[in-house]
Motif scaffolding. Structure first.
Motif, PDB file in Angstrom:
ATOM      1  N   PHE A 133      30.157  43.983  81.000  1.00 46.13           N
ATOM      2  CA  PHE A 133      31.578  44.322  81.126  1.00 46.13           C
ATOM      3  C   PHE A 133      32.021  44.335  82.583  1.00 46.13           C
ATOM      4  O   PHE A 133      31.321  44.858  83.455  1.00 46.13           O
ATOM      5  CB  PHE A 133      31.851  45.707  80.524  1.00 46.13           C
ATOM      6  N   ALA A 134      33.206  43.808  82.809  1.00 49.36           N
ATOM      7  CA  ALA A 134      33.802  43.904  84.139  1.00 49.36           C
ATOM      8  C   ALA A 134      33.965  45.376  84.487  1.00 49.36           C
ATOM      9  O   ALA A 134      34.278  46.203  83.631  1.00 49.36           O
ATOM     10  CB  ALA A 134      35.160  43.216  84.128  1.00 49.36           C
TER      11      ALA A 134
ATOM     12  N   ASP B 236      32.807  44.748  90.272  1.00 48.86           N
ATOM     13  CA  ASP B 236      33.251  43.361  90.367  1.00 48.86           C
ATOM     14  C   ASP B 236      34.282  43.157  91.472  1.00 48.86           C
ATOM     15  O   ASP B 236      34.573  42.036  91.856  1.00 48.86           O
ATOM     16  CB  ASP B 236      33.787  42.896  89.004  1.00 48.86           C
TER      17      ASP B 236
ATOM     18  N   TYR C  52      39.013  42.697  73.619  1.00 44.56           N
ATOM     19  CA  TYR C  52      37.956  42.491  74.611  1.00 44.56           C
ATOM     20  C   TYR C  52      38.122  41.051  75.094  1.00 44.56           C
ATOM     21  O   TYR C  52      37.970  40.133  74.306  1.00 44.56           O
ATOM     22  CB  TYR C  52      36.570  42.670  73.983  1.00 44.56           C
TER      23      TYR C  52
ATOM     24  N   ARG D 291      30.963  36.946  80.354  1.00 43.64           N
ATOM     25  CA  ARG D 291      31.221  38.357  80.636  1.00 43.64           C
ATOM     26  C   ARG D 291      32.319  38.801  79.683  1.00 43.64           C
ATOM     27  O   ARG D 291      32.988  37.967  79.074  1.00 43.64           O
ATOM     28  CB  ARG D 291      31.730  38.549  82.074  1.00 43.64           C
TER      29      ARG D 291
ATOM     30  N   ASN E 223      35.608  41.856  79.181  1.00 45.45           N
ATOM     31  CA  ASN E 223      36.426  42.886  79.816  1.00 45.45           C
ATOM     32  C   ASN E 223      37.094  43.717  78.745  1.00 45.45           C
ATOM     33  O   ASN E 223      37.687  43.180  77.813  1.00 45.45           O
ATOM     34  CB  ASN E 223      37.491  42.260  80.710  1.00 45.45           C
TER      35      ASN E 223
ATOM     36  N   THR F 249      39.122  46.590  79.626  1.00 42.35           N
ATOM     37  CA  THR F 249      40.303  47.345  80.045  1.00 42.35           C
ATOM     38  C   THR F 249      41.508  46.765  79.311  1.00 42.35           C
ATOM     39  O   THR F 249      41.462  45.664  78.782  1.00 42.35           O
ATOM     40  CB  THR F 249      40.544  47.259  81.565  1.00 42.35           C
TER      41      THR F 249
ATOM     42  N   THR G  89      37.306  37.288  85.908  1.00 47.27           N
ATOM     43  CA  THR G  89      36.790  38.600  85.532  1.00 47.27           C
ATOM     44  C   THR G  89      37.601  39.702  86.199  1.00 47.27           C
ATOM     45  O   THR G  89      38.013  40.679  85.562  1.00 47.27           O
ATOM     46  CB  THR G  89      35.305  38.720  85.947  1.00 47.27           C
TER      47      THR G  89
ATOM     48  N   TYR H 260      40.140  42.450  84.510  1.00 47.34           N
ATOM     49  CA  TYR H 260      39.827  43.867  84.705  1.00 47.34           C
ATOM     50  C   TYR H 260      41.027  44.606  85.317  1.00 47.34           C
ATOM     51  O   TYR H 260      41.464  45.643  84.809  1.00 47.34           O
ATOM     52  CB  TYR H 260      38.599  43.987  85.610  1.00 47.34           C
TER      53      TYR H 260
END
Ligand SMILES: NC(=O)C1=CN([C@@H]2O[C@H](COP(=O)(O)OP(=O)(O)OC[C@H]3O[C@@H](n4cnc5c(N)ncnc54)[C@H](O)[C@@H]3O)[C@@H](O)[C@H]2O)[C@@H](O)CC1
Ligand SMILES: [K+]
Length: 477
Positions: A204-205, A209, A391, A401, A403, A405, A437, A441
């Motif tokens: 996860f970011a 990062d 996501y 990857r 994310n 948020t 990413t 995020y």
């Protein structure tokens, strides 16, 4: 395989997940002690040679797991000069516990004795340049001894990313490295120790990062790039949002290429936006000379916000991409032409799942199933994908990857334009997957903070003033 820079990011993400570095140091020290046990006989003497950073801290911990050996901890430098709190706390624990500790104030006073095992915990991933004193003399003493040498994380003096040493380096018999193999350690006898970093810290970011960015306080003009937003036609707000987001994300200069009628509205949103309008009310192939000349003068182009799906517009996008070899974020209506175009451009495509399917991409209900599918599709089309969803999934075709948020309040129109603009600003200086990413995020984090503060009902433009703190972090983080 993980680079030192990426390792630092993952470590910071682990802290954000509630697994702080001191816990990782405890696991690292324990793993180092286990490697010592593998090579030492029961009555052996062990000299732990420690630097003042966290690499030394790992060995302060290891000493506690080697109670039953004749172990001595040599600290190279005064305890007050230990560089981190967690290493200092572990040193203090050794002193309070009356372990056999020696402080080496001067390399001339270094006396390792004649240990059976020497633990090299002088420098790890924090090394810069050739070993200085007293580390240099200590490395020579370790190399001249008959001890079996166990290096913690990285042999001191060796760059973990390149395997190069700028001068003297420790010649280790075994290296116990943490979390993942390091690219520069191929020629060594390496054990990779799991130190309990959650998989989520890699996947996860997170705040780690952000490390690819220069913080604004250190930045110079030119650290960030110049971004061209090509958009507008049937929609006018989209290019304005994307352009403002690019500015908030630190772009040095943002220009908007849009139909003349749209330009007036774009400037109505933010007087500082520079427009380079073209004639007509939508992008057509006739505008390409204008757009190409502009694109050549920018570091990244954001293509798509508000362009619409008129045939002539899509034809223009197709023709533009066919002979563009720069960097571009492709969003919204422009996405559908990407799979059919043969281009040398470096593209970061930002579809939601419907748009991904429109591109011929995979559909998977669960984001976990999407990870590999998106990687395969990114490899197929040869571009980086940021697939938006509850996501987000990001892939450059080699790895993926995710994310997490963001929140349901962000399904409101325009948040995608903000994301695309921010991605464009980041793409002007960063690798596409890093740009994607971080954009995902920060965009989601900005939205989460607004909803935490005021509840749902956010406007895409509310995100704009939140972007800088979401991208660079605040003083309170
Ligand atoms: N990243 C992580 O997640 C973890 C890292 N850990 C350990 O932390 C290490 C990195 O710690 P740090 O970032 O504190 O860095 P280091 O401990 O590798 O080195 C930092 C110190 O070395 C000095 N230094 C740098 N170059 C030098 C040179 N050429 N000659 C003499 N001194 C020099 C610096 O001034 C600083 O005091 C890793 O290698 C690993 O051993 C572990 O504690 C476990 C978790
Ligand atoms: K080391």
């Amino acid at each position: 395989m993980i680079t030192a820079e990426r390792m630092a990011a993952v470590d910071e993400n682990a802290t954000a997940l509630g697994v702080p570095r001191k816990q990782l140091m405890e696991s690292g020290g324990n793993a180092a002690a286990r490697t010592v046990r593998d090579v030492a006989a029961p009555d052996d003497s062990v000299a732990l040679v420690c630097g003042r950073g966290n690499n030394g801290g790992d060995a302060f911990v290891a000493a506690r797991f080697l109670d039953d050996y004749d172990a001595t901890v040599h600290l190279l430098g005064r305890p007050e000069t230990i560089t981190t709190d967690i290493a200092r706390e572990n040193w203090a624990a050794l002193e309070r516990g009356e372990y056999d500790t020696r402080v080496v104030r001067d390399s001339r006073n270094l006396d390792l004795g004649d240990p059976d095992v020497a633990v090299d915990a002088m420098l790890g991933t924090g090394v810069t340049g050739a070993l200085r004193e007293p580390e240099r003399s200590a490395a020579a003493a370790i190399n001249e001894s008959d001890a079996t040498v166990v290096a913690v994380d990285v042999p001191s003096g060796v760059d973990a990313d390149t395997g190069e040493a700028a001068g003297v380096a420790v010649d280790a018999d075994h290296v116990v490295t943490f979390h993942d193999a390091k690219p520069g350690l191929d020629d060594w006898d390496v054990t990779v120790a799991d130190i309990g970093i959650p998989e989520a810290a890699e996947l996860f970011a997170g705040p780690g990062d952000r490390r690819v960015l220069t913080r604004p306080g250190d930045a110079h003009k030119g650290d960030f790039g110049e971004v061209l937003v090509v958009g507008g036609g049937p929609y006018t707000g989209a290019p304005a949002l994307a352009a403002q987001a690019a500015m908030r994300a630190g772009a040095d200069l943002v220009r908007v290429a849009c139909p003349r009628a749209v330009a007036r509205e774009v400037q109505g949103f933010e007087a500082g936006l520079i427009c380079r309008p073209f004639d007509g009310d939508r992008l057509t192939p006739e505008d390409l000379d204008h757009v190409r000349a502009l694109a050549a003068a920018h570091d990244a182009v954001v293509f798509g916000p508000g362009l619409g799906t008129h045939e002539a517009t899509l034809a223009a996008v197709r023709e533009f991409l066919a002979d563009y070899d720069g960097r571009a974020v492709i969003d919204a209506d422009a996405l559908q032409v990407v799979p059919e175009v043969d281009t040398d451009a470096t593209l970061l495509c930002t579809p939601h799942q419907g748009e991904l399917r429109g591109m011929g991409g995979p559909s998977a209900d669960d984001w976990r199933d999407r990870l590999d599918a998106v990687t395969d599709f990114a490899a197929d089309i040869g571009h980086t994908l940021l697939v938006k969803g509850a996501y987000d999934v990001i892939s450059d075709g080699t790895a993926s990857r995710a994310n997490r948020t963001g929140n349901p309040g962000m399904t409101v129109g325009g948040t995608g334009d903000v994301l695309a603009g921010m991605a464009g600003a980041l793409l002007s200086t960063q690798e596409p997957a890093d740009a994607a990413t971080l954009a995902a995020y920060a965009n989601g984090l900005a939205g989460d903070r607004i909803v935490d503060r005021q509840g749902y009902g956010l406007l895409a433009s509310d995100l704009l003033p939140e972007l800088p703190r979401a991208l660079w972090g605040g003083r309170d983080e």
